[in-house]
Design a protein around this motif. Structure first.
Motif, PDB file in Angstrom:
ATOM      1  N   GLU A  27       7.918   1.434   8.568  1.00 30.09           N
ATOM      2  CA  GLU A  27       8.112   2.877   8.707  1.00 30.09           C
ATOM      3  C   GLU A  27       9.012   3.222   9.897  1.00 30.09           C
ATOM      4  N   LYS A  70       3.140  -2.551   8.057  1.00 33.61           N
ATOM      5  CA  LYS A  70       3.377  -1.188   7.541  1.00 33.61           C
ATOM      6  C   LYS A  70       4.055  -0.344   8.595  1.00 33.61           C
ATOM      7  N   HIS A 107       7.614  15.400  11.773  1.00 29.18           N
ATOM      8  CA  HIS A 107       8.604  16.489  11.846  1.00 29.18           C
ATOM      9  C   HIS A 107       7.964  17.827  12.173  1.00 29.18           C
ATOM     10  N   ILE A 142       0.847  -1.199   0.000  1.00 29.72           N
ATOM     11  CA  ILE A 142       0.000   0.000   0.000  1.00 29.72           C
ATOM     12  C   ILE A 142       0.879   1.244   0.000  1.00 29.72           C
ATOM     13  N   ARG A 143       0.903   1.953  -1.132  1.00 26.83           N
ATOM     14  CA  ARG A 143       1.739   3.145  -1.262  1.00 26.83           C
ATOM     15  C   ARG A 143       1.014   4.403  -0.793  1.00 26.83           C
ATOM     16  N   THR A 144      -0.324   4.279  -0.778  1.00 29.44           N
ATOM     17  CA  THR A 144      -1.111   5.509  -0.651  1.00 29.44           C
ATOM     18  C   THR A 144      -1.439   5.857   0.795  1.00 29.44           C
ATOM     19  N   LEU A 145      -0.987   5.057   1.725  1.00 28.89           N
ATOM     20  CA  LEU A 145      -1.308   5.306   3.139  1.00 28.89           C
ATOM     21  C   LEU A 145      -0.023   5.149   3.939  1.00 28.89           C
ATOM     22  N   SER A 146       0.166   6.113   4.862  1.00 25.25           N
ATOM     23  CA  SER A 146       1.297   5.969   5.789  1.00 25.25           C
ATOM     24  C   SER A 146       0.728   6.026   7.200  1.00 25.25           C
ATOM     25  N   ILE A 147       1.320   5.270   8.099  1.00 26.29           N
ATOM     26  CA  ILE A 147       0.868   5.274   9.495  1.00 26.29           C
ATOM     27  C   ILE A 147       1.402   6.535  10.195  1.00 26.29           C
ATOM     28  N   ASP A 152      14.399   8.553  12.152  1.00 18.39           N
ATOM     29  CA  ASP A 152      14.852   9.829  11.564  1.00 18.39           C
ATOM     30  C   ASP A 152      14.313  10.993  12.399  1.00 18.39           C
ATOM     31  N   HIS A 194       1.722  10.720   7.228  1.00 18.97           N
ATOM     32  CA  HIS A 194       0.648  11.490   6.554  1.00 18.97           C
ATOM     33  C   HIS A 194      -0.679  11.244   7.252  1.00 18.97           C
ATOM     34  N   ASP A 233      12.064   3.614  10.095  1.00 15.34           N
ATOM     35  CA  ASP A 233      13.094   4.625   9.821  1.00 15.34           C
ATOM     36  C   ASP A 233      12.506   6.035   9.888  1.00 15.34           C
ATOM     37  N   ILE A 234      11.215   6.158   9.621  1.00 12.61           N
ATOM     38  CA  ILE A 234      10.578   7.474   9.759  1.00 12.61           C
ATOM     39  C   ILE A 234      10.635   7.903  11.223  1.00 12.61           C
TER      40      ILE A 234
END
Lengths: 152, 215
Positions: free
Chosen positions: A143, A139, A51, A38-43, A149, A46, A145-146
């Protein structure tokens, strides 16, 4: 110890074996992210990016996120690959110790939750609940690394 | 969208090659296809729902496309995809893995400038700059991107072949107690602890300490 990083989340000072966690994640990143079509959703990132969190809310968001990963993510990330599973449990152990340390600081009322962090974390949980448990956990793990970071 | 019948073999090994956050998409031509293959490229921000076409990389015959501008926000992560066309046929869209500019870029060695006295060498190190949209634009040092950036410096006595290594965080290093009138060669590498990144060593810069005036 070598590779430990001291994080300042507001008044809370926590040390974590960041080099070890980063190395563990880098080793399984391609494998885990390939399991997430799933590219269109981020936990985490978004619609609101980590940040953009105010520094006063960093401690509370970090506290919530470590609880989130320990309680809702790692335990649902079993794979058929024992190497990947070992790396996941090693990362989980580092997160468990971070969760405890931040928890102690939170209990001493040094890790205040503002309106913004409550909203942000509510959004993260909504993103998580938008998928079935396994997909959401994989998912979230992909993430990591998000989160790392942002912590740095 | 009036897609053609897609039975052309797919582009292969679609991946980002990134140096100092200059992020270029590369791929190999589909197997068994000679000249004449054309490509188009699209990219997406991870977590955002749409693919965006890259007009400058539409109907191109080269096998790379510079997406530095589109992927310059290193707080985001990205996917890119390539499709091939030949003689009215097309391939499937072939995607990269998830690209994180912060952790997936390579870093160039630092620039070095050196000066000497009779018994010491002064070394000034400069980290490379992050890829910049336009030369007039404000440049950003990778030091600002990676606050934990350090320099590993090697100093070689050309006469005795003795070598020292130093690890420094700030960008200047003075090496004292050296032999007058002797040639020394300096080389340096960038090292970021987390995320774990390091450059290669720079080429060697050599200089001689001044001769001892009293001798």
């Amino acid at each position: 110890t070598a590779g430990n990083t001291i994080f300042h989340f507001g008044p809370c000072r926590i040390s974590m074996s960041m080099t070890e966690v980063r190395a563990g994640f880098t080793a399984i990143k391609a494998n885990i992210q390939a399991r997430d079509p799933i590219r269109t959703l981020s936990i985490l990132s978004h619609p609101h990016s980590l940040h953009k969190v105010k520094s006063s809310d960093r401690c509370c968001i970090a506290h919530h996120l470590f609880n989130f990963y320990v309680d809702k993510v790692f335990k649902h990330c079993k794979t058929e690959d024992s190497y990947v599973n070992r790396k996941i449990s090693s990362i989980a152990n580092s997160f468990l110790s971070m969760k405890r340390k931040l928890g102690q600081c939170h209990e001493q009322n040094k890790c205040m939750c503002g309106q913004e962090s409550a909203e942000k974390f509510k959004q993260i949980l909504a993103n998580y609940k938008g998928l079935n448990v396994t997909s959401a956990a994989i998912k979230s793990l992909g993430e990591l690394d998000i989160l790392l970071d942002w912590m740095e | 969208s009036g897609e053609l019948y897609c039975s052309l073999p797919n582009p292969r090994n679609v991946h980002f090659e990134s140096i100092n956050m200059k992020n270029v998409l590369h791929w190999s031509a589909p197997e068994g296809t000679g000249d004449g293959v054309l490509y188009k490229v699209k990219y997406s921000v991870y977590g955002v729902g749409k693919w965006i076409r890259k007009p400058e990389c539409r109907n191109i015959n080269r096998t790379w496309c510079d997406l530095s501008s589109e992927t310059s926000d290193y707080e985001e992560q990205y996917y890119a995809s390539v499709k091939a066309f030949l003689n009215g046929m097309c391939s499937d869209w072939m995607e990269t893995t998830r690209f994180n500019p912060l952790t997936d870029t390579k870093i160039d060695p630092p620039m070095i400038s050196i000066s000497s006295t009779e018994k010491s060498i002064s070394i000034i190190l400069t980290a490379p700059e992050k890829w910049n949209r336009s030369p007039e634009g404000e440049s950003v040092s990778l030091l600002q991107v990676y606050p934990g950036l350090q320099y590993n410096v090697s100093v070689l006595n050309k006469k005795t072949k003795k070598r020292w290594f130093f690890s420094v965080s700030n960008n200047t290093l003075v090496v004292p107690w050296l032999e007058p009138g002797t040639a020394y060669c300096v080389s340096a590498q960038i090292h970021v602890t987390t995320p774990l990144l390091h450059s290669g060593f720079s080429k060697e810069y050599c200089i001689a300490t001044l001769k001892d005036k009293t001798a």
